[in-house]
Design an enzyme around this catalytic site. Structure first.
Site, PDB file in Angstrom:
ATOM      1  CB  SER A   1      12.329   4.638  -4.300  1.00 35.26           C
ATOM      2  OG  SER A   1      11.012   4.576  -3.802  1.00 35.26           O
TER       3      SER A   1
ATOM      4  CG  HIS B   1      12.136   1.018  -0.335  1.00 38.73           C
ATOM      5  ND1 HIS B   1      10.801   1.215  -0.168  1.00 38.73           N
ATOM      6  CD2 HIS B   1      12.553   2.006  -1.199  1.00 38.73           C
ATOM      7  CE1 HIS B   1      10.406   2.256  -0.889  1.00 38.73           C
ATOM      8  NE2 HIS B   1      11.453   2.754  -1.538  1.00 38.73           N
TER       9      HIS B   1
ATOM     10  CG  HIS C   1       5.164   1.650   6.384  1.00 35.73           C
ATOM     11  ND1 HIS C   1       5.301   3.011   6.451  1.00 35.73           N
ATOM     12  CD2 HIS C   1       5.312   1.321   5.071  1.00 35.73           C
ATOM     13  CE1 HIS C   1       5.506   3.485   5.240  1.00 35.73           C
ATOM     14  NE2 HIS C   1       5.529   2.479   4.382  1.00 35.73           N
TER      15      HIS C   1
ATOM     16  NE  ARG D   1       1.341   1.208  -0.354  1.00 35.58           N
ATOM     17  CZ  ARG D   1       2.644   1.386  -0.209  1.00 35.58           C
ATOM     18  NH1 ARG D   1       3.365   1.897  -1.207  1.00 35.58           N
ATOM     19  NH2 ARG D   1       3.269   1.073   0.918  1.00 35.58           N
TER      20      ARG D   1
ATOM     21  CG  ASP E   1       6.630  -4.562  -0.574  1.00 36.47           C
ATOM     22  OD1 ASP E   1       6.362  -4.294  -1.757  1.00 36.47           O
ATOM     23  OD2 ASP E   1       7.337  -3.833   0.145  1.00 36.47           O
TER      24      ASP E   1
END
Ligand code: CMX
Length: 464
Positions: free
Chosen positions: A263, A293, A340, A349, A395
Protein backbone atom coordinates in the site's frame (compact mmCIF):
# COMPACT_ATOMS: atom_id res chain seq x y z
CA UNK A 1 7.77 31.95 3.54
CA UNK A 2 5.71 29.24 1.87
CA UNK A 3 3.89 29.72 -1.40
CA UNK A 4 0.64 31.59 -1.18
CA UNK A 5 -2.43 29.79 -2.40
CA UNK A 6 -5.63 31.36 -3.53
CA UNK A 7 -7.95 30.76 -0.59
CA UNK A 8 -10.94 30.40 -2.88
CA UNK A 9 -9.24 27.47 -4.51
CA UNK A 10 -8.67 25.68 -1.22
CA UNK A 11 -12.25 26.20 -0.17
CA UNK A 12 -11.26 27.22 3.37
CA UNK A 13 -9.20 29.92 4.92
CA UNK A 14 -6.76 28.24 7.23
CA UNK A 15 -3.09 27.69 6.47
CA UNK A 16 -1.18 24.98 8.31
CA UNK A 17 2.26 26.17 7.60
CA UNK A 18 4.12 26.46 10.87
CA UNK A 19 5.44 22.90 11.38
CA UNK A 20 6.41 22.39 7.76
CA UNK A 21 7.83 25.86 7.44
CA UNK A 22 10.16 25.11 10.32
CA UNK A 23 11.89 22.84 7.90
CA UNK A 24 12.13 25.38 5.11
CA UNK A 25 15.29 27.24 4.31
CA UNK A 26 14.27 30.86 4.08
CA UNK A 27 17.77 32.26 4.42
CA UNK A 28 17.82 33.03 0.73
CA UNK A 29 14.79 35.24 0.96
CA UNK A 30 11.09 34.88 0.33
CA UNK A 31 11.32 33.67 -3.25
CA UNK A 32 13.95 31.01 -2.64
CA UNK A 33 11.97 29.15 0.01
CA UNK A 34 13.06 25.55 -0.19
CA UNK A 35 12.85 22.63 2.19
CA UNK A 36 16.03 22.12 4.15
CA UNK A 37 15.50 18.40 3.58
CA UNK A 38 15.29 18.90 -0.20
CA UNK A 39 18.49 20.92 -0.20
CA UNK A 40 20.20 18.29 1.94
CA UNK A 41 19.11 15.49 -0.39
CA UNK A 42 20.43 17.40 -3.41
CA UNK A 43 23.71 17.72 -1.59
CA UNK A 44 23.83 14.01 -0.67
CA UNK A 45 23.22 12.99 -4.28
CA UNK A 46 25.84 15.46 -5.55
CA UNK A 47 28.58 14.46 -3.12
CA UNK A 48 27.79 10.82 -2.33
CA UNK A 49 25.61 9.64 -5.19
CA UNK A 50 28.04 6.85 -6.11
CA UNK A 51 28.06 5.19 -2.68
CA UNK A 52 26.76 1.62 -3.03
CA UNK A 53 23.90 0.57 -0.74
CA UNK A 54 24.03 -3.10 -1.74
CA UNK A 55 24.17 -5.49 -4.63
CA UNK A 56 21.23 -6.91 -6.54
CA UNK A 57 20.97 -10.66 -6.98
CA UNK A 58 19.05 -12.71 -9.53
CA UNK A 59 16.96 -14.18 -6.70
CA UNK A 60 15.91 -10.71 -5.52
CA UNK A 61 14.86 -9.70 -9.02
CA UNK A 62 12.68 -12.80 -9.38
CA UNK A 63 11.40 -12.91 -5.81
CA UNK A 64 9.67 -9.68 -5.04
CA UNK A 65 12.75 -7.48 -4.50
CA UNK A 66 13.13 -8.65 -0.86
CA UNK A 67 15.77 -6.65 0.98
CA UNK A 68 16.51 -4.52 -2.07
CA UNK A 69 16.62 -0.87 -1.04
CA UNK A 70 14.77 1.03 -3.72
CA UNK A 71 13.40 4.18 -2.18
CA UNK A 72 13.64 6.64 0.68
CA UNK A 73 10.77 6.86 3.20
CA UNK A 74 11.12 9.36 6.04
CA UNK A 75 8.06 8.52 8.14
CA UNK A 76 9.02 5.11 9.51
CA UNK A 77 11.62 2.36 9.34
CA UNK A 78 11.18 -1.40 9.81
CA UNK A 79 13.82 -3.50 11.54
CA UNK A 80 13.38 -7.26 10.88
CA UNK A 81 14.09 -8.16 14.53
CA UNK A 82 12.68 -5.20 16.42
CA UNK A 83 9.77 -4.15 14.24
CA UNK A 84 8.57 -0.70 13.31
CA UNK A 85 9.84 2.67 14.53
CA UNK A 86 8.06 5.87 13.57
CA UNK A 87 10.61 8.68 13.27
CA UNK A 88 12.74 6.70 15.70
CA UNK A 89 10.01 5.86 18.25
CA UNK A 90 8.77 2.32 18.98
CA UNK A 91 5.09 1.53 19.52
CA UNK A 92 5.47 1.05 23.32
CA UNK A 93 7.23 4.45 23.50
CA UNK A 94 4.49 6.11 21.49
CA UNK A 95 1.72 4.55 23.57
CA UNK A 96 3.30 6.32 26.52
CA UNK A 97 4.45 9.57 24.96
CA UNK A 98 1.85 10.62 22.40
CA UNK A 99 -0.94 12.91 23.62
CA UNK A 100 -4.19 11.28 24.74
CA UNK A 101 -7.83 12.33 24.72
CA UNK A 102 -9.12 13.67 28.07
CA UNK A 103 -9.49 10.58 30.27
CA UNK A 104 -7.99 8.43 27.53
CA UNK A 105 -5.15 5.93 27.89
CA UNK A 106 -4.29 5.23 24.25
CA UNK A 107 -2.63 7.72 21.87
CA UNK A 108 -4.63 9.89 19.50
CA UNK A 109 -3.82 9.04 15.84
CA UNK A 110 -3.58 12.79 15.22
CA UNK A 111 -0.33 12.64 17.22
CA UNK A 112 1.37 9.96 15.15
CA UNK A 113 0.36 11.82 11.99
CA UNK A 114 2.02 14.96 13.34
CA UNK A 115 5.11 12.98 14.30
CA UNK A 116 5.41 11.37 10.86
CA UNK A 117 4.79 14.64 9.06
CA UNK A 118 6.89 17.00 11.14
CA UNK A 119 9.45 14.62 12.63
CA UNK A 120 8.90 15.76 16.21
CA UNK A 121 6.61 14.59 19.00
CA UNK A 122 3.53 16.81 19.13
CA UNK A 123 2.30 18.73 22.15
CA UNK A 124 -1.29 18.41 23.31
CA UNK A 125 -1.98 21.71 21.49
CA UNK A 126 -0.52 20.41 18.23
CA UNK A 127 -2.84 17.42 18.43
CA UNK A 128 -5.88 19.56 19.25
CA UNK A 129 -4.96 21.68 16.28
CA UNK A 130 -4.98 18.67 13.93
CA UNK A 131 -8.27 17.37 15.38
CA UNK A 132 -9.81 20.80 14.76
CA UNK A 133 -8.45 20.88 11.21
CA UNK A 134 -9.84 17.45 10.38
CA UNK A 135 -13.20 18.34 11.92
CA UNK A 136 -13.35 21.49 9.77
CA UNK A 137 -12.50 19.60 6.63
CA UNK A 138 -14.72 16.53 7.02
CA UNK A 139 -17.56 17.53 4.73
CA UNK A 140 -18.04 14.89 2.02
CA UNK A 141 -19.74 16.08 -1.20
CA UNK A 142 -23.14 14.47 -1.72
CA UNK A 143 -22.24 12.99 -5.10
CA UNK A 144 -19.69 10.75 -3.37
CA UNK A 145 -22.45 9.06 -1.38
CA UNK A 146 -24.59 8.88 -4.54
CA UNK A 147 -21.80 7.06 -6.36
CA UNK A 148 -21.49 4.56 -3.48
CA UNK A 149 -25.28 4.12 -3.49
CA UNK A 150 -25.12 3.14 -7.17
CA UNK A 151 -23.10 0.02 -6.25
CA UNK A 152 -24.79 -3.26 -5.31
CA UNK A 153 -24.88 -3.30 -1.50
CA UNK A 154 -22.95 -6.58 -1.35
CA UNK A 155 -19.95 -5.03 -3.15
CA UNK A 156 -16.86 -5.62 -1.00
CA UNK A 157 -16.38 -2.69 1.41
CA UNK A 158 -12.83 -2.10 0.12
CA UNK A 159 -14.19 -1.72 -3.41
CA UNK A 160 -16.84 0.71 -2.18
CA UNK A 161 -14.12 2.57 -0.25
CA UNK A 162 -11.83 2.96 -3.25
CA UNK A 163 -14.73 4.06 -5.44
CA UNK A 164 -15.73 6.62 -2.80
CA UNK A 165 -12.16 7.98 -2.77
CA UNK A 166 -12.11 8.15 -6.55
CA UNK A 167 -15.46 9.94 -6.61
CA UNK A 168 -13.85 12.63 -4.43
CA UNK A 169 -10.90 13.12 -6.79
CA UNK A 170 -12.84 15.92 -8.43
CA UNK A 171 -12.09 17.93 -5.26
CA UNK A 172 -8.30 17.71 -5.65
CA UNK A 173 -6.71 21.14 -5.20
CA UNK A 174 -3.40 19.75 -6.45
CA UNK A 175 -4.96 18.58 -9.73
CA UNK A 176 -6.73 21.92 -10.20
CA UNK A 177 -3.63 23.96 -9.41
CA UNK A 178 -1.47 21.78 -11.65
CA UNK A 179 -3.88 22.25 -14.53
CA UNK A 180 -3.54 26.01 -14.10
CA UNK A 181 0.23 25.77 -13.83
CA UNK A 182 2.28 25.91 -10.62
CA UNK A 183 5.94 26.02 -9.68
CA UNK A 184 7.19 22.56 -8.60
CA UNK A 185 8.38 24.05 -5.31
CA UNK A 186 4.72 24.55 -4.42
CA UNK A 187 3.58 20.97 -5.09
CA UNK A 188 3.91 19.87 -1.48
CA UNK A 189 1.56 22.57 -0.24
CA UNK A 190 -1.31 21.45 -2.47
CA UNK A 191 -0.57 17.79 -1.75
CA UNK A 192 -0.70 18.71 1.94
CA UNK A 193 -4.13 20.33 1.49
CA UNK A 194 -5.49 17.33 -0.42
CA UNK A 195 -4.06 14.93 2.16
CA UNK A 196 -5.60 16.80 5.08
CA UNK A 197 -8.98 16.89 3.33
CA UNK A 198 -8.80 13.22 2.44
CA UNK A 199 -7.86 12.11 5.96
CA UNK A 200 -10.65 14.25 7.40
CA UNK A 201 -13.23 12.69 5.09
CA UNK A 202 -12.18 9.03 5.04
CA UNK A 203 -13.91 8.06 8.31
CA UNK A 204 -17.17 9.50 6.99
CA UNK A 205 -16.94 7.49 3.79
CA UNK A 206 -15.92 4.34 5.65
CA UNK A 207 -18.73 4.74 8.19
CA UNK A 208 -21.21 5.39 5.39
CA UNK A 209 -20.22 2.12 3.71
CA UNK A 210 -20.49 0.24 7.02
CA UNK A 211 -23.93 1.59 7.89
CA UNK A 212 -25.11 1.09 4.32
CA UNK A 213 -23.97 -2.50 4.07
CA UNK A 214 -24.69 -3.81 7.56
CA UNK A 215 -27.04 -1.41 9.35
CA UNK A 216 -29.83 -0.99 6.84
CA UNK A 217 -28.59 2.36 5.56
CA UNK A 218 -29.30 4.14 8.85
CA UNK A 219 -26.50 6.70 8.92
CA UNK A 220 -25.04 8.64 11.84
CA UNK A 221 -23.91 12.27 11.54
CA UNK A 222 -20.44 13.19 12.80
CA UNK A 223 -20.11 14.60 16.31
CA UNK A 224 -17.83 17.61 16.01
CA UNK A 225 -16.90 17.50 19.68
CA UNK A 226 -15.06 14.20 19.29
CA UNK A 227 -11.50 13.44 18.23
CA UNK A 228 -10.94 11.80 14.83
CA UNK A 229 -10.92 8.16 16.02
CA UNK A 230 -13.75 8.55 18.55
CA UNK A 231 -15.85 10.29 15.93
CA UNK A 232 -15.20 7.43 13.54
CA UNK A 233 -16.37 4.91 16.17
CA UNK A 234 -19.42 7.13 16.77
CA UNK A 235 -20.33 7.28 13.05
CA UNK A 236 -19.91 3.50 12.79
CA UNK A 237 -22.44 3.22 15.64
CA UNK A 238 -20.14 2.36 18.58
CA UNK A 239 -20.61 4.71 21.52
CA UNK A 240 -18.91 2.74 24.28
CA UNK A 241 -15.70 4.28 25.65
CA UNK A 242 -13.92 0.91 25.23
CA UNK A 243 -14.44 0.82 21.47
CA UNK A 244 -13.32 4.44 21.12
CA UNK A 245 -10.16 3.55 23.06
CA UNK A 246 -9.56 0.57 20.77
CA UNK A 247 -10.12 2.74 17.69
CA UNK A 248 -7.47 5.21 18.86
CA UNK A 249 -4.92 2.41 19.26
CA UNK A 250 -6.00 0.62 16.07
CA UNK A 251 -5.78 3.76 13.95
CA UNK A 252 -2.39 4.60 15.49
CA UNK A 253 -0.63 1.27 14.97
CA UNK A 254 -1.74 0.61 11.36
CA UNK A 255 -0.51 3.93 9.94
CA UNK A 256 2.80 3.01 8.35
CA UNK A 257 5.32 0.17 7.89
CA UNK A 258 8.17 1.88 6.02
CA UNK A 259 8.05 2.37 2.26
CA UNK A 260 8.19 -1.02 0.55
CA UNK A 261 4.90 -2.63 1.59
CA UNK A 262 2.30 -2.84 -1.15
CA UNK A 263 0.00 0.00 0.00
CA UNK A 264 2.81 2.46 0.82
CA UNK A 265 4.87 1.63 -2.22
CA UNK A 266 1.88 1.86 -4.56
CA UNK A 267 0.84 5.25 -3.18
CA UNK A 268 4.42 6.49 -3.56
CA UNK A 269 4.74 5.04 -7.08
CA UNK A 270 1.47 6.43 -8.41
CA UNK A 271 2.14 9.77 -6.71
CA UNK A 272 5.51 9.91 -8.44
CA UNK A 273 3.70 10.44 -11.75
CA UNK A 274 2.24 13.57 -10.06
CA UNK A 275 -1.10 11.83 -9.87
CA UNK A 276 -2.88 13.71 -7.07
CA UNK A 277 -3.29 12.26 -3.55
CA UNK A 278 -6.79 10.90 -4.31
CA UNK A 279 -5.50 8.90 -7.28
CA UNK A 280 -2.37 7.78 -5.46
CA UNK A 281 -4.10 6.77 -2.23
CA UNK A 282 -6.90 4.91 -4.06
CA UNK A 283 -4.22 2.91 -5.88
CA UNK A 284 -2.57 2.07 -2.55
CA UNK A 285 -5.91 0.92 -1.17
CA UNK A 286 -6.38 -1.47 -4.09
CA UNK A 287 -3.15 -3.09 -2.93
CA UNK A 288 -4.22 -3.15 0.71
CA UNK A 289 -7.32 -5.07 -0.42
CA UNK A 290 -5.20 -8.13 -1.30
CA UNK A 291 -5.31 -11.17 1.03
CA UNK A 292 -1.51 -11.31 1.43
CA UNK A 293 -1.57 -7.68 2.65
CA UNK A 294 -4.37 -5.84 4.48
CA UNK A 295 -7.19 -8.26 3.71
CA UNK A 296 -5.40 -10.77 5.95
CA UNK A 297 -7.24 -9.26 8.97
CA UNK A 298 -10.56 -10.42 7.49
CA UNK A 299 -9.04 -13.80 6.57
CA UNK A 300 -7.83 -14.39 10.14
CA UNK A 301 -11.34 -14.09 11.54
CA UNK A 302 -12.82 -16.30 8.82
CA UNK A 303 -10.11 -18.85 9.57
CA UNK A 304 -10.71 -18.81 13.35
CA UNK A 305 -14.49 -18.99 12.96
CA UNK A 306 -14.18 -21.91 10.58
CA UNK A 307 -12.05 -23.67 13.18
CA UNK A 308 -14.66 -23.00 15.88
CA UNK A 309 -17.50 -24.18 13.65
CA UNK A 310 -15.70 -27.38 12.70
CA UNK A 311 -15.36 -28.19 16.38
CA UNK A 312 -18.92 -27.23 17.25
CA UNK A 313 -18.06 -24.02 19.17
CA UNK A 314 -16.21 -23.45 22.45
CA UNK A 315 -12.46 -23.29 22.99
CA UNK A 316 -10.41 -25.73 20.91
CA UNK A 317 -7.54 -27.70 22.44
CA UNK A 318 -3.95 -27.02 21.36
CA UNK A 319 -3.93 -30.36 19.54
CA UNK A 320 -7.03 -29.38 17.58
CA UNK A 321 -5.44 -26.06 16.65
CA UNK A 322 -2.25 -27.83 15.56
CA UNK A 323 -4.27 -30.21 13.36
CA UNK A 324 -6.16 -27.29 11.86
CA UNK A 325 -2.93 -25.43 11.02
CA UNK A 326 -1.48 -28.56 9.42
CA UNK A 327 -4.69 -29.06 7.42
CA UNK A 328 -4.48 -25.44 6.17
CA UNK A 329 -0.90 -26.02 5.02
CA UNK A 330 -1.70 -29.38 3.40
CA UNK A 331 -4.48 -27.74 1.43
CA UNK A 332 -1.88 -25.34 0.00
CA UNK A 333 -3.31 -22.30 1.78
CA UNK A 334 -1.58 -19.70 3.93
CA UNK A 335 -2.14 -19.41 7.67
CA UNK A 336 -3.44 -15.83 7.71
CA UNK A 337 -1.87 -13.38 10.13
CA UNK A 338 1.43 -15.28 10.20
CA UNK A 339 4.63 -14.57 8.28
CA UNK A 340 6.08 -11.39 6.90
CA UNK A 341 8.26 -10.27 4.03
CA UNK A 342 10.58 -8.26 6.33
CA UNK A 343 9.83 -9.06 9.99
CA UNK A 344 11.56 -12.03 11.60
CA UNK A 345 10.06 -11.74 15.09
CA UNK A 346 6.62 -11.17 16.60
CA UNK A 347 5.21 -7.95 15.18
CA UNK A 348 5.14 -5.23 17.90
CA UNK A 349 1.75 -4.24 16.49
CA UNK A 350 0.55 -7.73 17.46
CA UNK A 351 2.12 -7.31 20.91
CA UNK A 352 0.43 -3.93 21.43
CA UNK A 353 -2.96 -5.50 20.74
CA UNK A 354 -2.14 -8.44 22.97
CA UNK A 355 -1.31 -5.97 25.73
CA UNK A 356 -4.58 -4.13 25.07
CA UNK A 357 -6.44 -7.44 25.44
CA UNK A 358 -4.68 -8.33 28.69
CA UNK A 359 -5.09 -4.87 30.19
CA UNK A 360 -8.65 -4.00 29.29
CA UNK A 361 -10.54 -7.13 28.21
CA UNK A 362 -8.84 -9.95 30.15
CA UNK A 363 -11.14 -12.72 28.99
CA UNK A 364 -12.71 -13.39 25.62
CA UNK A 365 -12.94 -16.71 23.76
CA UNK A 366 -11.82 -15.48 20.34
CA UNK A 367 -8.93 -13.52 21.85
CA UNK A 368 -7.96 -16.66 23.81
CA UNK A 369 -7.89 -18.64 20.56
CA UNK A 370 -5.56 -15.94 19.15
CA UNK A 371 -3.24 -16.50 22.14
CA UNK A 372 -3.38 -20.29 21.68
CA UNK A 373 -2.59 -20.04 17.96
CA UNK A 374 0.38 -17.85 18.95
CA UNK A 375 1.69 -20.71 21.10
CA UNK A 376 0.97 -23.50 18.63
CA UNK A 377 1.60 -22.06 15.14
CA UNK A 378 5.25 -20.87 15.16
CA UNK A 379 6.93 -24.30 15.63
CA UNK A 380 4.67 -25.85 12.99
CA UNK A 381 5.33 -23.05 10.49
CA UNK A 382 9.04 -23.18 11.26
CA UNK A 383 8.94 -26.96 10.76
CA UNK A 384 7.96 -26.50 7.11
CA UNK A 385 11.52 -25.35 6.53
CA UNK A 386 10.45 -22.72 4.04
CA UNK A 387 8.42 -20.08 5.89
CA UNK A 388 10.99 -17.42 6.80
CA UNK A 389 8.98 -15.80 9.58
CA UNK A 390 6.81 -18.12 11.71
CA UNK A 391 5.62 -15.26 13.95
CA UNK A 392 2.32 -13.34 13.94
CA UNK A 393 1.85 -10.01 12.17
CA UNK A 394 -0.56 -7.16 12.97
CA UNK A 395 -3.52 -8.92 11.34
CA UNK A 396 -3.38 -11.96 13.63
CA UNK A 397 -4.97 -10.07 16.51
CA UNK A 398 -6.95 -7.08 15.29
CA UNK A 399 -10.19 -8.82 14.31
CA UNK A 400 -10.55 -10.61 17.64
CA UNK A 401 -10.58 -7.28 19.50
CA UNK A 402 -13.19 -5.87 17.12
CA UNK A 403 -15.42 -8.92 17.53
CA UNK A 404 -15.19 -8.52 21.29
CA UNK A 405 -16.66 -5.03 21.00
CA UNK A 406 -19.40 -6.21 18.67
CA UNK A 407 -18.03 -5.62 15.18
CA UNK A 408 -18.68 -8.96 13.51
CA UNK A 409 -18.50 -7.82 9.91
CA UNK A 410 -15.10 -9.28 9.03
CA UNK A 411 -15.06 -8.01 5.47
CA UNK A 412 -15.11 -4.44 6.80
CA UNK A 413 -11.87 -4.81 8.77
CA UNK A 414 -9.55 -3.89 5.91
CA UNK A 415 -11.35 -0.56 5.53
CA UNK A 416 -10.35 0.28 9.13
CA UNK A 417 -6.77 -0.61 8.24
CA UNK A 418 -7.07 1.64 5.16
CA UNK A 419 -8.35 4.66 7.08
CA UNK A 420 -5.31 4.36 9.34
CA UNK A 421 -2.85 3.68 6.53
CA UNK A 422 -3.83 7.01 4.95
CA UNK A 423 -1.94 8.83 7.71
CA UNK A 424 1.41 7.27 6.90
CA UNK A 425 1.28 7.09 3.14
CA UNK A 426 -0.07 10.63 2.76
CA UNK A 427 2.50 12.08 5.18
CA UNK A 428 5.09 10.36 2.99
CA UNK A 429 3.51 11.71 -0.18
CA UNK A 430 3.79 15.27 1.17
CA UNK A 431 7.49 14.63 1.82
CA UNK A 432 7.93 13.10 -1.63
CA UNK A 433 6.72 16.32 -3.23
CA UNK A 434 8.56 18.55 -0.77
CA UNK A 435 11.84 16.79 -1.52
CA UNK A 436 11.28 16.74 -5.27
CA UNK A 437 11.22 12.95 -5.44
CA UNK A 438 11.21 12.03 -9.17
CA UNK A 439 8.95 9.77 -11.19
CA UNK A 440 9.73 6.17 -10.24
CA UNK A 441 10.91 4.05 -13.12
CA UNK A 442 13.03 1.01 -12.24
CA UNK A 443 14.50 -1.19 -14.96
CA UNK A 444 13.47 -4.72 -15.86
CA UNK A 445 15.11 -7.65 -17.67
CA UNK A 446 13.83 -10.66 -19.57
CA UNK A 447 14.75 -14.20 -18.51
CA UNK A 448 16.83 -14.42 -21.72
CA UNK A 449 18.78 -11.35 -20.54
CA UNK A 450 19.39 -13.04 -17.21
CA UNK A 451 20.47 -16.30 -18.86
CA UNK A 452 22.95 -14.32 -20.97
CA UNK A 453 24.33 -12.67 -17.82
CA UNK A 454 24.68 -16.08 -16.12
CA UNK A 455 26.54 -17.42 -19.16
CA UNK A 456 28.86 -14.40 -19.26
CA UNK A 457 29.57 -14.72 -15.53
CA UNK A 458 30.44 -18.44 -15.95
CA UNK A 459 32.74 -17.72 -18.88
CA UNK A 460 34.50 -14.96 -16.94
CA UNK A 461 34.95 -17.30 -13.95
CA UNK A 462 36.37 -20.06 -16.21
CA UNK A 463 38.93 -17.63 -17.69
CA UNK A 464 40.18 -16.34 -14.35
N1 CMX B 1 1.25 -19.75 5.81
C1 CMX B 1 1.63 -20.65 4.87
N2 CMX B 1 2.67 -20.48 4.06
C2 CMX B 1 3.39 -19.36 4.23
C3 CMX B 1 3.08 -18.39 5.20
C4 CMX B 1 1.95 -18.63 6.00
N3 CMX B 1 1.54 -17.74 6.92
N4 CMX B 1 3.98 -17.40 5.13
C5 CMX B 1 4.82 -17.72 4.14
N5 CMX B 1 4.47 -18.91 3.58
C6 CMX B 1 5.09 -19.61 2.45
C7 CMX B 1 5.03 -18.72 1.23
O1 CMX B 1 3.77 -18.78 0.60
C8 CMX B 1 6.16 -19.28 0.40
O2 CMX B 1 5.71 -20.47 -0.17
P1 CMX B 1 6.23 -20.98 -1.62
O3 CMX B 1 7.73 -21.05 -1.51
O4 CMX B 1 5.56 -22.28 -1.80
O5 CMX B 1 5.78 -19.95 -2.60
C9 CMX B 1 7.20 -19.63 1.47
O6 CMX B 1 6.46 -19.80 2.69
C10 CMX B 1 8.27 -18.59 1.67
O7 CMX B 1 7.64 -17.34 1.93
P2 CMX B 1 8.32 -16.23 2.85
O8 CMX B 1 9.59 -15.82 2.17
O9 CMX B 1 8.40 -16.72 4.24
O10 CMX B 1 7.22 -15.09 2.83
P3 CMX B 1 7.00 -13.95 1.74
O11 CMX B 1 7.94 -12.83 2.07
O12 CMX B 1 7.05 -14.50 0.38
O13 CMX B 1 5.50 -13.51 2.01
C11 CMX B 1 3.63 -12.94 3.36
C12 CMX B 1 5.12 -12.75 3.15
C13 CMX B 1 3.17 -12.02 4.45
C14 CMX B 1 2.89 -12.62 2.07
C15 CMX B 1 3.39 -14.43 3.78
O14 CMX B 1 4.05 -14.69 4.99
C16 CMX B 1 1.92 -14.77 3.91
O15 CMX B 1 1.30 -15.12 2.90
N6 CMX B 1 1.32 -14.70 5.16
C17 CMX B 1 -0.09 -14.92 5.35
C18 CMX B 1 -0.90 -13.69 4.90
C19 CMX B 1 -0.73 -12.51 5.85
O16 CMX B 1 -0.84 -12.64 7.07
N7 CMX B 1 -0.48 -11.33 5.29
C20 CMX B 1 -0.43 -10.08 6.08
C21 CMX B 1 0.97 -9.48 6.19
C22 CMX B 1 0.94 -8.18 6.95
C23 CMX B 1 0.19 -7.11 6.19
O17 CMX B 1 0.68 -6.71 5.12
O18 CMX B 1 -0.89 -6.69 6.59
Amino acid sequence: SSPQIDEGERGFSFRFDAPLDMRMDTTQGETAAEFRAAAEIKDIIKNNGDLKLGEITVAQVYQGMRGMVGMVTETSRLDPEEGIRFRGYTIPELRKQLPKAPGGTEPLPEGIFYLMLVGELPTQDDVTFITTEWTKRNNVPKHVFDVIEALPVDTHPMTQFVIGIMAMQRESVFAKAYAKGINKKEYWDYVYEDSMNLIARLPRIAAYIYRRKYKGGVHIEPDHKLDWAANFAHMLGYEAFDMKRLMRLYLTIHVDHEGGNVSAHTTHLVGSALSDPYLAFAAGMNGLAGPLHGLANQEVLNWIMELKETLGGGLPTKEQIADYIKKTLTEGKVVPGYGHAVLRKTDPRFSAQQDFYRTYIKHDDICEIVQMVYEVAPPILEGTGKIKNPWPNVDAHSGALLVHYGMHEYDFYTVLFGVSRALGVLASLIWDRATNSPIERPGSLTTDNIKAKIKAAKEAAAKS
